[in-house]
Write a protein that holds these residues in place. Structure first.
Motif, mmCIF file in Angstrom:
data_model
loop_
_atom_site.group_PDB
_atom_site.id
_atom_site.type_symbol
_atom_site.label_atom_id
_atom_site.label_comp_id
_atom_site.label_asym_id
_atom_site.label_seq_id
_atom_site.Cartn_x
_atom_site.Cartn_y
_atom_site.Cartn_z
ATOM 1 N N VAL A 291 -1.862 -11.788 -0.999
ATOM 2 C CA VAL A 291 -2.775 -11.876 -0.534
ATOM 3 C C VAL A 291 -3.769 -11.612 -2.509
ATOM 4 O O VAL A 291 -4.939 -12.686 -2.662
ATOM 5 N N LEU A 292 -2.768 -11.016 -2.667
ATOM 6 C CA LEU A 292 -4.684 -10.271 -4.059
ATOM 7 C C LEU A 292 -3.705 -11.124 -5.225
ATOM 8 O O LEU A 292 -4.102 -11.698 -6.511
ATOM 9 N N GLY A 293 -2.690 -11.611 -5.166
ATOM 10 C CA GLY A 293 -1.749 -12.700 -6.530
ATOM 11 C C GLY A 293 -1.317 -11.914 -7.198
ATOM 12 O O GLY A 293 -1.148 -11.770 -8.363
ATOM 13 N N GLY A 294 -0.060 -10.257 -6.727
ATOM 14 C CA GLY A 294 -0.620 -9.324 -8.194
ATOM 15 C C GLY A 294 -1.419 -8.546 -7.491
ATOM 16 O O GLY A 294 -2.946 -8.665 -7.555
ATOM 17 N N ALA A 295 -1.712 -6.703 -8.499
ATOM 18 C CA ALA A 295 -2.024 -5.842 -8.836
ATOM 19 C C ALA A 295 -1.625 -5.350 -9.536
ATOM 20 O O ALA A 295 -0.839 -5.118 -10.141
ATOM 21 N N ASP A 296 -2.823 -4.518 -9.579
ATOM 22 C CA ASP A 296 -2.752 -3.429 -11.133
ATOM 23 C C ASP A 296 -2.918 -1.766 -10.609
ATOM 24 O O ASP A 296 -2.158 -1.539 -11.132
ATOM 25 N N ALA A 297 -2.737 -1.661 -9.265
ATOM 26 C CA ALA A 297 -2.224 -0.062 -8.568
ATOM 27 C C ALA A 297 -2.391 -0.593 -7.430
ATOM 28 O O ALA A 297 -3.142 -1.447 -6.550
ATOM 29 N N VAL A 298 -1.126 0.323 -6.441
ATOM 30 C CA VAL A 298 -1.327 0.942 -5.821
ATOM 31 C C VAL A 298 -2.127 2.403 -5.300
ATOM 32 O O VAL A 298 -1.029 3.594 -6.149
ATOM 33 N N THR A 299 -3.173 2.622 -4.843
ATOM 34 C CA THR A 299 -3.119 4.358 -4.612
ATOM 35 C C THR A 299 -3.077 4.548 -3.516
ATOM 36 O O THR A 299 -4.176 4.143 -2.159
ATOM 37 N N PHE A 300 -2.786 6.391 -3.030
ATOM 38 C CA PHE A 300 -2.664 7.137 -1.905
ATOM 39 C C PHE A 300 -3.930 7.895 -2.141
ATOM 40 O O PHE A 300 -4.011 8.354 -2.896
ATOM 41 N N THR A 301 -4.213 7.867 -0.856
ATOM 42 C CA THR A 301 -4.987 8.614 0.239
ATOM 43 C C THR A 301 -4.934 8.852 0.472
ATOM 44 O O THR A 301 -4.335 8.713 2.099
ATOM 45 N N ALA A 302 -5.874 10.557 1.382
ATOM 46 C CA ALA A 302 -6.123 11.068 2.465
ATOM 47 C C ALA A 302 -5.111 12.183 2.752
ATOM 48 O O ALA A 302 -4.285 11.432 1.953
ATOM 49 N N GLY A 303 -5.524 12.545 3.548
ATOM 50 C CA GLY A 303 -4.460 14.194 4.055
ATOM 51 C C GLY A 303 -2.985 13.673 3.650
ATOM 52 O O GLY A 303 -2.467 14.476 2.715
ATOM 53 N N VAL A 304 -2.559 12.945 3.887
ATOM 54 C CA VAL A 304 -1.012 12.260 4.144
ATOM 55 C C VAL A 304 -0.520 11.850 2.890
ATOM 56 O O VAL A 304 0.385 12.273 2.126
ATOM 57 N N GLY A 305 -1.253 10.889 2.439
ATOM 58 C CA GLY A 305 -1.381 9.803 1.398
ATOM 59 C C GLY A 305 -1.800 11.184 -0.130
ATOM 60 O O GLY A 305 -0.173 11.212 -1.404
ATOM 61 N N GLU A 306 -2.399 11.544 0.192
ATOM 62 C CA GLU A 306 -2.878 13.034 -0.888
ATOM 63 C C GLU A 306 -1.525 13.718 -0.625
ATOM 64 O O GLU A 306 -1.349 14.660 -2.602
ATOM 65 N N ASN A 307 -0.279 14.280 -0.066
ATOM 66 C CA ASN A 307 0.084 15.210 -0.340
ATOM 67 C C ASN A 307 1.297 15.579 0.112
ATOM 68 O O ASN A 307 2.306 16.400 0.108
#
Length: 372
Positions: A291-307
Motif C-alpha cells: 500500500v505504501l510502496g515501501g516503508a522507512d520503518a516498522v514500529t512495534f508498540t503497546a503491551g505485546v509489541g513493546e515487551n
C-alpha cells in the motif's frame, strides 16, 4: 497549559493531568456504581478526580471518545451539537460512546468555563481514501446503516508514527511507517507523511489482527454456518468471537506471556496460537508495504509489541528480501531500534502514550479556539 485528560469507561474513569506537557497527577477510579466500588456514579467519580488534583489554571479537558464515525476527522471542542452527534453514533459503539458522553456531561457541569475537547480514536483514520474504507457490499445498505471501515487506536498510531519519525531524525511529512499496536487489542496501520492510509480494524475493533479475545479477520460464512448449521443464536456467536476467540479461543489464555511460556514448554495449542498471531501480523506488514510502496520503518508498540522480543522476531522473520531484518541482540535488549545498522527498513520499538496524544490534540484545538 494545564490539560486534564479523561478516559471514561462504563464502570471506570482514568485520568491524567498534564502541565506544560509533563504528567503531574494521574489515577483510576474503578467499579463505578458497583457495591464496594470507588464511586456511586460518574458524577461522584469526576468530583473525586477534581478534588484530588490541583486544577488551578486548567486550560482544557480532553475526553477520549472511541467512535467519531464519518463525522469527526479531528479533535473538536465540545458543544451541544457535538454531544448530539456523538449520541447519534452510539449504535456504532454501544459500549464505549455512552460512557464518554457521561464523562463529558459531568465535566461540562462541574467545569462550565473550561473548554471540553473530544478526541476520537477513529479520527486519525479519516484520511484513508475511499478505496480503503469501502466494503464491497450493497452500496444502499452501506450508506443507510453507516457500514464502512472506521479504524481504531488512532491516537496511538498517530503518536507512534510521529515518535518514529523523530527517532529516525526525519520530518514526519517525509516518512512512511507501518505501526503495529499489539496489546490485548491489536491493530496495524500504514502511515504516510503522518496520515493514516490503511488500518486493520474496520467497522468495529473486531477485524484485522488476532487479539487477546477477539478473532480478527474471519470469513463471514463462519457466522452464517454457526447460526444455520450449529443453531447458535447471533448474540452467542458475537460473544464467542469477541470474548472467547483470539488467543483465548486457540489456547485458553489471552495473555501472550503465558502463551510464550507454554510454547517454550512444548504446548501444541500455545505454539499454534503464537504462530497464527505472528503470521497475521506478518501478512499485514506485507500488505502495507504494498500500500505504501515501501516503508522507512516498522514500529512495534503497546503491551505485546513493546515487551515481546519473540513476537517481534517471529512476525518479521523471512522478510529480509523486503529489506526488513531484526538484530537478535538489539531485539533481546529491547533497544529503540532493533534492526541492523544500514538496514533499508528500520525496525523500531516505541512505547505508546495515548493520553499524551490526547493532551497534545486538546491543547492544539483549545488554543486555536482561544486565538479565534
Amino acid at each position: 497549559m494545564k490539560i486534564l485528560v479523561l478516559n471514561s469507561g462504563s464502570s471506570s474513569v482514568k485520568y491524567r493531568l498534564f502541565d506544560a506537557g509533563e504528567t503531574v497527577a494521574k489515577g483510576l477510579i474503578e467499579r463505578i456504581g458497583e457495591p464496594g466500588g470507588d464511586a456511586a456514579d460518574h458524577s461522584e467519580a469526576l468530583r473525586r478526580v477534581m478534588e484530588s488534583v490541583d486544577l488551578s489554571g486548567l486550560g482544557a479537558v480532553g475526553h477520549r471518545v472511541v467512535h467519531g464515525g464519518s463525522v469527526f476527522g479531528s479533535a473538536t471542542v465540545v458543544d451541544d451539537d457535538v454531544v448530539e452527534a456523538v449520541e447519534e453514533l452510539v449504535p456504532l459503539a454501544p459500549l464505549h460512546n455512552p460512557a464518554a458522553l457521561s464523562g463529558i456531561a459531568v465535566a461540562r457541569k462541574l467545569l462550565p468555563d473550561v473548554p471540553q475537547v473530544a478526541v476520537f480514536d477513529t479520527a486519525f483514520h479519516q484520511s484513508i481514501p475511499p478505496s480503503g474504507v469501502t466494503y464491497a457490499v450493497d452500496a444502499g445498505l452501506a450508506a443507510r446503516w453507516q457500514i464502512r471501515r472506521y479504524g481504531f487506536h488512532g491516537t496511538s498510531h498517530a503518536y507512534v508514527a510521529r515518535q518514529t519519525a523523530e527517532l529516525l531524525g526525519r520530518p514526519v511529512a517525509d516518512t512512511k511507517v507501518i505501526t503495529l499496536h499489539l496489546g490485548n487489542g491489536a491493530s496495524a496501520c500504514a502511515v504516510a507523511g503522518g496520515r493514516s492510509v490503511a488500518t486493520s480494524m474496520g467497522m468495529s475493533p473486531q477485524s484485522g489482527l488476532v487479539m487477546g479475545t477477539r478473532s480478527g479477520d474471519v470469513d463471514p460464512t463462519v457466522i452464517f454456518h454457526l447460526h444455520r448449521v450449529a443453531g447458535l443464536p447471533l448474540d452467542e456467536i458475537e460473544r464467542s468471537l469477541t470474548r472467547f476467540a483470539g488467543l483465548q479461543g486457540l489456547a485458553g489464555d489471552n495473555d501472550m506471556r503465558t502463551i510464550q511460556r507454554r510454547r517454550d514448554e512444548g504446548d501444541a495449542a500455545a505454539t499454534l496460537a503464537f504462530d497464527v498471531y505472528c503470521r497475521r501480523v506478518k501478512e499485514y506488514v506485507g500488505m502495507y508495504l504494498a500500500v505504501l510502496g515501501g516503508a522507512d520503518a516498522v514500529t512495534f508498540t503497546a503491551g505485546v509489541g513493546e515487551n515481546s522480543p519473540a513476537v517481534r522476531a517471529a512476525a518479521l522473520d523471512g522478510l529480509a528480501a523486503l529489506g526488513i531484518t531484526v538484530d537478535p541482540g538489539r531485539n533481546a535488549r529491547g533497544d529503540r531500534v532493533i534492526s541492523p545498522d544500514g538496514a533499508p527498513v528500520a525496525v523500531c520499538v516505541v512505547p505508546t502514550d495515548e493520553e499524551a496524544e490526547i493532551a497534545r490534540q486538546t491543547e492544539e484545538v483549545s488554543s486555536g479556539q482561544a486565538r479565534r
